[in-house]
Design a protein around this motif. Structure first.
Motif, PDB file in Angstrom:
ATOM      1  N   ASN A  75       0.827  -1.209   0.000  1.00 59.11           N
ATOM      2  CA  ASN A  75       0.000   0.000   0.000  1.00 59.11           C
ATOM      3  C   ASN A  75       0.857   1.254   0.000  1.00 59.11           C
ATOM      4  O   ASN A  75       2.079   1.184   0.108  1.00 59.11           O
ATOM      5  CB  ASN A  75      -0.987  -0.010   1.173  1.00 59.11           C
ATOM      6  N   ALA A  76       0.206   2.392  -0.132  1.00 59.21           N
ATOM      7  CA  ALA A  76       0.942   3.631  -0.376  1.00 59.21           C
ATOM      8  C   ALA A  76       1.749   4.089   0.834  1.00 59.21           C
ATOM      9  O   ALA A  76       2.937   4.371   0.727  1.00 59.21           O
ATOM     10  CB  ALA A  76      -0.031   4.725  -0.815  1.00 59.21           C
ATOM     11  N   ARG A  77       1.105   4.165   1.996  1.00 61.31           N
ATOM     12  CA  ARG A  77       1.746   4.789   3.145  1.00 61.31           C
ATOM     13  C   ARG A  77       2.480   3.815   4.055  1.00 61.31           C
ATOM     14  O   ARG A  77       3.425   4.172   4.740  1.00 61.31           O
ATOM     15  CB  ARG A  77       0.704   5.576   3.961  1.00 61.31           C
ATOM     16  N   LYS A  78       2.047   2.549   4.049  1.00 59.47           N
ATOM     17  CA  LYS A  78       2.675   1.575   4.937  1.00 59.47           C
ATOM     18  C   LYS A  78       2.817   0.232   4.228  1.00 59.47           C
ATOM     19  O   LYS A  78       2.118  -0.733   4.544  1.00 59.47           O
ATOM     20  CB  LYS A  78       1.862   1.416   6.229  1.00 59.47           C
ATOM     21  N   PRO A  79       3.727   0.160   3.275  1.00 60.66           N
ATOM     22  CA  PRO A  79       3.925  -1.114   2.566  1.00 60.66           C
ATOM     23  C   PRO A  79       4.445  -2.191   3.506  1.00 60.66           C
ATOM     24  O   PRO A  79       5.299  -1.937   4.357  1.00 60.66           O
ATOM     25  CB  PRO A  79       4.968  -0.756   1.501  1.00 60.66           C
ATOM     26  N   GLU A  80       3.906  -3.398   3.355  1.00 62.48           N
ATOM     27  CA  GLU A  80       4.291  -4.499   4.241  1.00 62.48           C
ATOM     28  C   GLU A  80       5.477  -5.259   3.642  1.00 62.48           C
ATOM     29  O   GLU A  80       5.369  -6.420   3.241  1.00 62.48           O
ATOM     30  CB  GLU A  80       3.093  -5.410   4.476  1.00 62.48           C
ATOM     31  N   CYS A  81       6.608  -4.593   3.620  1.00 65.48           N
ATOM     32  CA  CYS A  81       7.808  -5.138   2.970  1.00 65.48           C
ATOM     33  C   CYS A  81       8.295  -6.425   3.624  1.00 65.48           C
ATOM     34  O   CYS A  81       8.867  -7.295   2.961  1.00 65.48           O
ATOM     35  CB  CYS A  81       8.920  -4.095   2.978  1.00 65.48           C
ATOM     36  N   SER A  82       8.073  -6.563   4.939  1.00 64.47           N
ATOM     37  CA  SER A  82       8.583  -7.732   5.653  1.00 64.47           C
ATOM     38  C   SER A  82       7.930  -9.024   5.179  1.00 64.47           C
ATOM     39  O   SER A  82       8.511 -10.103   5.333  1.00 64.47           O
ATOM     40  CB  SER A  82       8.367  -7.564   7.164  1.00 64.47           C
ATOM     41  N   ARG A  83       6.717  -8.944   4.626  1.00 67.74           N
ATOM     42  CA  ARG A  83       6.046 -10.156   4.141  1.00 67.74           C
ATOM     43  C   ARG A  83       5.877 -10.153   2.624  1.00 67.74           C
ATOM     44  O   ARG A  83       5.143 -10.964   2.081  1.00 67.74           O
ATOM     45  CB  ARG A  83       4.688 -10.321   4.822  1.00 67.74           C
ATOM     46  N   CYS A  84       6.572  -9.252   1.965  1.00 69.02           N
ATOM     47  CA  CYS A  84       6.448  -9.127   0.511  1.00 69.02           C
ATOM     48  C   CYS A  84       7.492  -9.996  -0.195  1.00 69.02           C
ATOM     49  O   CYS A  84       8.694  -9.771  -0.043  1.00 69.02           O
ATOM     50  CB  CYS A  84       6.607  -7.672   0.080  1.00 69.02           C
ATOM     51  N   THR A  85       7.022 -10.946  -0.972  1.00 75.57           N
ATOM     52  CA  THR A  85       7.947 -11.840  -1.677  1.00 75.57           C
ATOM     53  C   THR A  85       8.605 -11.160  -2.876  1.00 75.57           C
ATOM     54  O   THR A  85       9.494 -11.743  -3.500  1.00 75.57           O
ATOM     55  CB  THR A  85       7.214 -13.106  -2.154  1.00 75.57           C
ATOM     56  N   LEU A  86       8.186  -9.936  -3.174  1.00 75.09           N
ATOM     57  CA  LEU A  86       8.817  -9.184  -4.255  1.00 75.09           C
ATOM     58  C   LEU A  86       9.872  -8.210  -3.738  1.00 75.09           C
ATOM     59  O   LEU A  86      10.469  -7.478  -4.521  1.00 75.09           O
ATOM     60  CB  LEU A  86       7.760  -8.396  -5.044  1.00 75.09           C
ATOM     61  N   ALA A  87      10.109  -8.217  -2.429  1.00 72.67           N
ATOM     62  CA  ALA A  87      11.020  -7.239  -1.834  1.00 72.67           C
ATOM     63  C   ALA A  87      12.419  -7.303  -2.438  1.00 72.67           C
ATOM     64  O   ALA A  87      13.102  -6.282  -2.572  1.00 72.67           O
ATOM     65  CB  ALA A  87      11.091  -7.442  -0.321  1.00 72.67           C
ATOM     66  N   GLY A  88      12.859  -8.477  -2.841  1.00 71.98           N
ATOM     67  CA  GLY A  88      14.183  -8.614  -3.436  1.00 71.98           C
ATOM     68  C   GLY A  88      14.317  -7.940  -4.779  1.00 71.98           C
ATOM     69  O   GLY A  88      15.435  -7.693  -5.253  1.00 71.98           O
ATOM     70  N   PHE A  89      13.204  -7.621  -5.415  1.00 67.22           N
ATOM     71  CA  PHE A  89      13.228  -6.936  -6.712  1.00 67.22           C
ATOM     72  C   PHE A  89      12.968  -5.437  -6.561  1.00 67.22           C
ATOM     73  O   PHE A  89      12.846  -4.735  -7.556  1.00 67.22           O
ATOM     74  CB  PHE A  89      12.146  -7.516  -7.636  1.00 67.22           C
ATOM     75  N   CYS A  90      12.868  -4.956  -5.319  1.00 64.20           N
ATOM     76  CA  CYS A  90      12.323  -3.628  -5.070  1.00 64.20           C
ATOM     77  C   CYS A  90      13.376  -2.650  -4.565  1.00 64.20           C
ATOM     78  O   CYS A  90      13.641  -2.588  -3.360  1.00 64.20           O
ATOM     79  CB  CYS A  90      11.184  -3.753  -4.058  1.00 64.20           C
ATOM     80  N   PRO A  91      13.991  -1.864  -5.447  1.00 61.80           N
ATOM     81  CA  PRO A  91      15.016  -0.914  -5.009  1.00 61.80           C
ATOM     82  C   PRO A  91      14.475   0.229  -4.170  1.00 61.80           C
ATOM     83  O   PRO A  91      15.233   0.911  -3.494  1.00 61.80           O
ATOM     84  CB  PRO A  91      15.613  -0.402  -6.326  1.00 61.80           C
TER      85      PRO A  91
END
Length: 215
Positions: free
Chosen positions: A191-207
């Protein structure tokens, strides 16, 4: 600059595992109903649209019926979608043009779709990619714009320029599915204001993971 092609390929594989199906969240039985639903969805949730359209399509089951509709009747049925006067006018006027110019059938190309009231590139791309299965571009809404920026697929903020960047790096066969997948991921995880990066399986692609974005 857009990400490298190899990065995009790996991203697409990961995204495909998360969202393998291409399911349009707006309920519809034909192209005209989907067009109406997409027009109603502007600044409105899909859930709300799906609550509105059964009664709307019962009252006006065809573009011919909508073309003859009294705008006050339509406004009453779609009031909870917001911007109901403009949307009602778009439903009626676009239906009139579909009947008068296109023989009662929703046109199947970008040029003609854009002549319908209430239809811009986003709506036209939904119709062409998600319904007619012959995309001429990639849908860009607030979710897709935000995720495309975070994932390093674009540095642009203008939707048209974002779409141009995406079309350069996303293989054509994925254009329609990619938009739906990013929308779902934007709603459920990023989401815009509070992305849940800790559970995001795309985090490794996300600069740009964790970046707060206003829209």
């Amino acid at each position: 600059m857009p990400a490298k092609k190899t990065d995009v390929n790996e991203l697409l594989k990961a995204l495909k595992k998360l969202y393998p199906e291409h399911i349009i969240p707006l309920h519809h039985q034909n192209a005209w109903q989907l067009l109406c639903a997409v027009i109603l969805s502007a600044q409105c949730t899909d859930e709300r649209v799906n609550q509105i359209t059964p009664a709307l399509f019962q009252a006006f089951p065809t573009p011919q019926a909508m073309a003859r509709a009294d705008i006050k009747e339509v406004e009453k049925l779609i009031h909870s979608a917001g911007f109901y006067h403009s949307k009602a006018l778009s439903l009626i006027e676009s239906s009139k043009r579909i009947c008068d110019v296109y023989g009662g059938e929703v046109p199947q190309n970008m040029k003609d779709l854009l002549t319908l009231r209430g239809v811009a590139r986003k709506t036209a791309n939904v119709m062409l990619g998600d319904y007619f299965k012959k995309p001429e571009g990639i849908v860009v809404d607030t979710h897709i714009k935000r995720l495309s920026f975070r994932l390093g697929l674009t540095r642009q903020t203008d939707p048209v320029k974002v779409e141009q960047d995406l079309m350069k790096v996303i293989p054509y066969k994925y254009w329609a599915w990619f938009g739906i997948a990013l929308i779902l991921h934007g709603r459920q995880v990023c989401n815009a204001r509070k992305p849940e990066c800790s559970r995001c399986t795309l985090a490794g692609f996300c600069p740009r993971k964790g970046v707060k974005i206003s829209a």
